[in-house]
Design a protein around this motif. Structure first.
Motif, PDB file in Angstrom:
ATOM      1  N   ASP A  76     -25.708   6.853  17.954  1.00  0.00           N
ATOM      2  CA  ASP A  76     -25.563   6.666  16.506  1.00  0.00           C
ATOM      3  C   ASP A  76     -24.924   7.892  15.861  1.00  0.00           C
ATOM      4  O   ASP A  76     -24.010   7.774  15.036  1.00  0.00           O
ATOM      5  N   GLU A  77     -25.423   9.066  16.227  1.00  0.00           N
ATOM      6  CA  GLU A  77     -24.874  10.304  15.656  1.00  0.00           C
ATOM      7  C   GLU A  77     -23.416  10.493  16.076  1.00  0.00           C
ATOM      8  O   GLU A  77     -22.569  10.867  15.260  1.00  0.00           O
ATOM      9  N   ARG A  79     -21.251   8.186  16.993  1.00  0.00           N
ATOM     10  CA  ARG A  79     -20.381   7.203  16.357  1.00  0.00           C
ATOM     11  C   ARG A  79     -20.080   7.587  14.919  1.00  0.00           C
ATOM     12  O   ARG A  79     -18.948   7.458  14.437  1.00  0.00           O
ATOM     13  N   SER A  80     -21.091   8.067  14.208  1.00  0.00           N
ATOM     14  CA  SER A  80     -20.883   8.478  12.824  1.00  0.00           C
ATOM     15  C   SER A  80     -19.889   9.632  12.738  1.00  0.00           C
ATOM     16  O   SER A  80     -18.976   9.621  11.903  1.00  0.00           O
ATOM     17  N   ARG A  81     -20.044  10.621  13.616  1.00  0.00           N
ATOM     18  CA  ARG A  81     -19.145  11.779  13.578  1.00  0.00           C
ATOM     19  C   ARG A  81     -17.716  11.391  13.961  1.00  0.00           C
ATOM     20  O   ARG A  81     -16.757  11.940  13.436  1.00  0.00           O
ATOM     21  N   ASP A  84     -16.618   8.035  11.037  1.00  0.00           N
ATOM     22  CA  ASP A  84     -16.758   8.180   9.592  1.00  0.00           C
ATOM     23  C   ASP A  84     -16.100   9.463   9.101  1.00  0.00           C
ATOM     24  O   ASP A  84     -15.991  10.446   9.844  1.00  0.00           O
ATOM     25  N   ARG A  85     -15.714   9.460   7.847  1.00  0.00           N
ATOM     26  CA  ARG A  85     -15.157  10.650   7.217  1.00  0.00           C
ATOM     27  C   ARG A  85     -15.894  10.924   5.915  1.00  0.00           C
ATOM     28  O   ARG A  85     -16.233   9.991   5.176  1.00  0.00           O
ATOM     29  N   ARG A 135     -25.562  19.330   4.848  1.00  0.00           N
ATOM     30  CA  ARG A 135     -26.285  18.818   6.008  1.00  0.00           C
ATOM     31  C   ARG A 135     -27.413  19.773   6.392  1.00  0.00           C
ATOM     32  O   ARG A 135     -27.817  19.858   7.557  1.00  0.00           O
ATOM     33  N   GLU A 138     -30.547  18.149   7.915  1.00  0.00           N
ATOM     34  CA  GLU A 138     -30.372  17.793   9.319  1.00  0.00           C
ATOM     35  C   GLU A 138     -30.545  19.014  10.215  1.00  0.00           C
ATOM     36  O   GLU A 138     -31.136  18.921  11.295  1.00  0.00           O
ATOM     37  N   GLU A 273     -18.742  -3.355  14.983  1.00  0.00           N
ATOM     38  CA  GLU A 273     -18.543  -1.959  14.618  1.00  0.00           C
ATOM     39  C   GLU A 273     -17.397  -1.343  15.396  1.00  0.00           C
ATOM     40  O   GLU A 273     -17.336  -0.144  15.598  1.00  0.00           O
TER      41      GLU A 273
END
Length: 275
Positions: A76-77, A79-81, A84-85, A135, A138, A273
């Motif tokens: 998940d992390e 894929r987001s990095r 996503d922007r 962040r 996190e 996705e």
């Protein structure tokens, strides 16, 4: 391509959307497309299982490798990095992390640096990392269980935009990063017409998509996804990202059909996705 990375990408792009588990023979067949033999596949999977990335179960004579909470979180992390922007607008605040680790805990220090880089922080000074994106929570969560780590986190501003740009240039090698983006564009731009034309077989599409992901996935470790105000002239990172998204989506249906053929999947839902 490293076998370990191939495994993670197979699970990230295909397995997780088809029940989260794959047979050993399925993984062996797919990795053979990249010249990885069955004996190497067994060794790699055994090591990754020992490290806690997979759960293993038996179905008759078949061995299945299944994602668990830890590996799903990593995917998940990641894929987001990768996909996503962050918003390009910026309120001109910096988010700063200052860490302190005993000299005897060098391994912890190395992990902090890697984790901060993954989250988009850059080294402004020794033990001091900055990011234009908030962040901090996190960061605190990732090291909450490390008693040897002291973290000071701050939200701050500089004296003006020229200083901000100088800080960005000190914290990241943007010129080298931009040149690597150019090389990625040179490599894959010439292939885009064949992708768009559907000229690749399903197996070729899976291999090409995996190579594309492998080549692109290194950039989130280096690219802090800076706001437009902080980027140097001639920046091509956004163009490279858009090309990656388009190619990954175009190759998706054929690549997924080949995975389903090898895995013996019937009526598998499309990967919603894939872009």
């Amino acid at each position: 391509m490293k076998p370990r990375s191939i495994v993670f990408d197979l699970f990230g792009d295909y397995v997780r959307y088809r029940g989260g588990a794959a047979r050993l023979r399925t993984l062996s067949t797919l990795m053979d497309c990249f010249g990885v033999g069955e004996s190497t596949v067994r060794v790699v999977l055994a090591r990754m299982r020992k490290e806690g990335w997979f759960d293993v179960r038996r179905e008759g004579r078949e061995t299945l490798y299944a994602l668990n909470k830890r590996s799903l979180q990593l995917l998940d992390e990641g894929r987001s990095r990768i996909f996503d922007r962050a918003p390009s607008d910026w309120d001109r605040h910096w988010y700063m992390v200052i860490y302190s680790v005993p000299e005897s805990e060098r391994g912890v220090r190395d992990r902090i640096r890697k984790e901060l880089a993954w989250l988009g922080f850059g080294p402004l000074a020794p033990s001091t990392y900055v990011s234009p994106h908030d962040r901090l929570q996190e960061v605190r969560e990732r090291f909450a269980d490390e008693p040897s780590v002291r973290l000071d986190t701050l939200r701050c501003q500089s004296g003006g935009l020229p200083v901000d740009r100088e800080m960005a240039a000190r914290s990241w090698d943007l010129a080298a990063l931009n040149e690597d983006y150019r090389e990625l564009l040179r490599t894959y731009r010439v292939r885009m017409p064949s992708y768009r034309a559907g000229a690749l077989s399903p197996q070729e599409a899976l291999v090409e998509r995996m190579r594309l992901t492998y080549d692109y996935r290194k950039f989130p470790f280096r690219d802090p996804d800076l706001p437009t105000d902080l980027l140097p002239a001639g920046w091509v990172g956004h163009e490279a990202h858009e090309m990656f998204l388009e190619a990954h989506e175009i190759l998706g249906p054929a690549a997924e059909s080949y995975y389903d053929e090898v895995a013996g999947v019937r009526g598998a839902p499309p990967n919603s996705e894939s872009a």
